[in-house]
Design a protein around this motif. Sequence first.
Motif, PDB file in Angstrom:
ATOM      1  N   PHE A  62       5.462   8.775   1.379  1.00 16.20           N
ATOM      2  CA  PHE A  62       4.220   8.611   0.648  1.00 16.20           C
ATOM      3  C   PHE A  62       3.525   9.966   0.574  1.00 16.20           C
ATOM      4  CE2 PHE A  62      -0.117   7.286  -0.031  1.00 16.20           C
ATOM      5  CZ  PHE A  62       0.033   6.221  -0.892  1.00 16.20           C
TER       6      PHE A  62
ATOM      7  N   PRO B 251      -0.993   5.940   2.919  1.00 18.80           N
ATOM      8  CA  PRO B 251      -1.244   4.610   2.360  1.00 18.80           C
ATOM      9  C   PRO B 251      -2.523   4.011   2.946  1.00 18.80           C
ATOM     10  CG  PRO B 251       0.971   4.787   3.281  1.00 18.80           C
ATOM     11  CD  PRO B 251       0.244   6.024   3.667  1.00 18.80           C
TER      12      PRO B 251
ATOM     13  N   PRO C  79       0.820  -1.218   0.000  1.00 18.59           N
ATOM     14  CA  PRO C  79       0.000   0.000   0.000  1.00 18.59           C
ATOM     15  C   PRO C  79       0.855   1.270   0.000  1.00 18.59           C
ATOM     16  CG  PRO C  79      -0.797  -1.550   1.628  1.00 18.59           C
ATOM     17  CD  PRO C  79       0.484  -2.116   1.103  1.00 18.59           C
ATOM     18  N   SER C  80       2.084   1.170   0.527  1.00 18.17           N
ATOM     19  CA  SER C  80       2.974   2.319   0.451  1.00 18.17           C
ATOM     20  C   SER C  80       3.965   2.146  -0.688  1.00 18.17           C
ATOM     21  CB  SER C  80       3.728   2.482   1.774  1.00 18.17           C
ATOM     22  OG  SER C  80       4.471   1.303   2.042  1.00 18.17           O
TER      23      SER C  80
END
Lengths: 408, 576
Positions: B348, B153, B135-136
């Motif tokens: 991110f 994220p 997700p990141s």
Amino acid sequence: MTRRARRFITAAILLLGVAGPAAATDVSDWNAVSAEARGQTVYFNAWGGSENINAYIRWAGDEMNARYDVTVAHVKLDDTAKAVATVVAEKSAGKNEGGAVDLIWINGENFAAMKRQGLLFGPDWTTKLPNWRYVDHESKPTVLKDFTIATDGLESPWGGAKLVFFYDSARTERSELPDSAVGLLKWAEANPGRFSYPQPPDFIGSSFLKQVLIELVDDKAKLDKPVDDATFEADVAPLFSYLDKLTPLLWRKGKAYPQNYPEMKQKLGDGELDIIFAFNPAEASAAIASGELPDSVRSFVFSGGTLANTHFVAIPYNATAKAGALVFANFLLSPEAQLRKQDAQVWGDPTVLSLAKLPAADRSTFEALDLGVATLRPDQLGPALAEPHPDWMTRIEAEWIRRYGAAN
Amino acid sequence: MGQPIRPAHSRQGEKLLQRLLKGNALLVLMLGLPVFAGIAGTVLPAFGYLPALGGFQFTLAHFEELARQPHMLRSILAGLSAGLITTSAAVAIVATFVAGFAGTRIFARVQHLVSPLLAIPHAAAAFALAFLIAPSGFLLRLISPEMTGFMRPPDWLLPNDPLALSMVAGLITKEVPFLFLVTLAALPQLPVRSSGQLTEALGYGRLCGFLISLWPALYRQIRLPVFAVLVYSLSVVDVAMILGPQLPATLPVRIIEWAADQGLSPRFLASAGALLHLAVVLAAMAIWIVLERLGRSALAVLTYSGRRFPNDAALRIASALAMAACAALIFMGLALLAVWSVAGLWQFPDAVPANLTSRIWLRTLPQIWEPLRMTVALGLSASSLALLCTILLLHRNGSAGRNMKATGYKLLYLPLIVPEISFVFGLQILIVSAGLTPAFPSVMAVHFLFVLPYVLLSLSAPWRELDPRFEKIAAGFGKSASEILLTVRLPLLFRACLTALAVGFSVSVGLYLPTLLIGAGRLTTITTEAVALSSGGDRRVIGVYALIQALLPFLAFLVASLAPQLLFRNRRAMRM
């Protein structure tokens, strides 16, 4: 004989598995110890999951090579229990000499297990080390009592540890931060998915469980003694009812956990986690210095206190290079090595020495040390909570795995 | 008769001895002995017998303890399904691609794209994938926040998802190239063009035509490698640690954890686990055989139905995309590893790092030297030894070289079809019991075991295909067999030997479990270091290690292709 030739012969002997019987090493005759150490290779079994710590050990090894002609080989473990397992296996195989492990980075239940089974080099060698005179064993009780177990000079202190929390002040307001385990649960309700802890039996993850246990248990005195089977269920009931409430509020809803604290550090940097913790008060400053975390990260502790302990190095009873291990343990206690260790640019691990006992020059360099922007001063670190008896850690780890070891 | 008559059984014994010394028996000794000794080293402690560790009587207690471990069924099922899904997906992708494109220009292109993938170690590929899909990770950074609105994220369970989907994806990207190359080796023996023309003339679509005319014969030839894929993906540890589920982990990962636990009883437990894993693998093979039967019946139904499926363009394009995606994911991931290794702060959702720095390389390089030296030393010695043995074996088989295909060929896969954890763990116990200290020779010997099959496989085809007239001429000049080998055959096969060496080297570079177990953590290679860093290690440092890990095989192949050019500058026909 050149060093290379000697090393070759040593390697050949090791290869054939016929290391000769080593004479008993007498620690009180330090000159003899240093002489015997020359040319030895010390297999230092130490957790290898953090780059800055590995770099520090490499520096110490280089110094050992240059000054004492001792080679240090860092055997990088992901769990100290592995080194203990090696010694246990060697003992039951009757290998009482020429063992594979010379020095172990250790504390807590691993030390307790090795001491109980008579797997450690002894008797008391640590207080005979020349640099012991600088060690603060008066005001740091954990130097002599490791998780309630008396060290009896079987392990030499290396560094101090205190549970400290970190957050990114660019994302989280200082005023919103929790001040206790119960406060943390409330915070997690307001911020679901932004807190987690390393998956037990990771050492730091289990330490978080102990922090909660200490805060919630009805009678703290119970924790100084081994677990009482009759009351265990009731004693840990508050801990697990806490965790039952916390788990769905965790990162990934408790269906996955970070594997260790450096992974949490990464996730704080990525913005996946908002509150993380470590046993090293300077962890965040070191990470800011290395570009892993933004410089807006800051530290905090619970005003009721957080877990504190000391970590040590110990020598197995069947170590091959006992003299080399002794010289290395002594070097790790030197003001120079301890100073470098406490430097946040290097590692940031608190010293076990007493500044008052140091020569004036060393004391002033210690005092002048820049702790880093995100590190709390020693007087801001809050009360130190003593570690429970190692029995508790083993039992709550097993219980945790039974309850939360499979995600649904 | 001047000589005394020797008893018949002695003559038979002599013959047997001669036959043993010839070729395949040597192979049996080299590959079979360690594998079976290793299994024995697992079986005995599993039933409680290991005097060196204080086990003197046979007992089932360790299996009872195994059964009491929490969440065992989950661990087994997750691994089992991951292995079966990986294998079926890899076979399906390769089969449809080969069916759809064999003989076309795209086929040749993809072939060049996919071959280097095989050399990239599994762990490096897994890191590459993890850095992309988290997700990141990079893919989400690329489209955030513009398309997703994510400033942070999302809380998605990737990688390490409980269903092991990310692990399956990681394994597919590595197993597809393997199966593809094995298929390529088998294709020339089939009438691809003529049967293609025939089915086309009858109005079949390419896929359907290939499936009913060529697939059964092709599958027979790649069946063993398919089983090797199945066993590998069931037993893998490094990829499972990087991408696989953690709550609970798959069985092989848990076995490794038990083996490392303090105290003695976990070692017996780990042995029992390793034996259980062997049973799981056998079960998976049985399931696969049932799947094969079902597939065969389905194919028969399809054949007799007479349906021709002439419009299969969509499926063909999908298979080409799947092939390309495997390559693209890995190459993109590797490029990303390179960027991470020089990144400063990279938060991110930034698609590029805020600043670049060479600090990580400068700090990591001095530390990487030792494991790098070990990796190269292990790789070179194991693959050279394997090459030497291969040449010896092929030479001894001589004109009977073709027989290699029948019996020897199958035997080659023995170390690949027995799950490594089940016998390498036993070997480790045997080494400990013998009181040996983990050292270079034992680790090298185990590497050799895994390297030999690949070296033998890659050299045996060019060996067979060399024009026999060269040697006949040399023999006509009165040269002895060994003179011919040294002065004619080996120089002519120099390039093929170097390629085999490079193949062996890259296999050795990628070995994780054998290095870890037999070396007892004392012999560190780039791979063991990289996997040790996998969880929690700074992404930049992982980037450095994974990149070097992926570069090593690449360099080996580069040397293998450049050296003949330099060496044979004055022989045009040998330069290629």
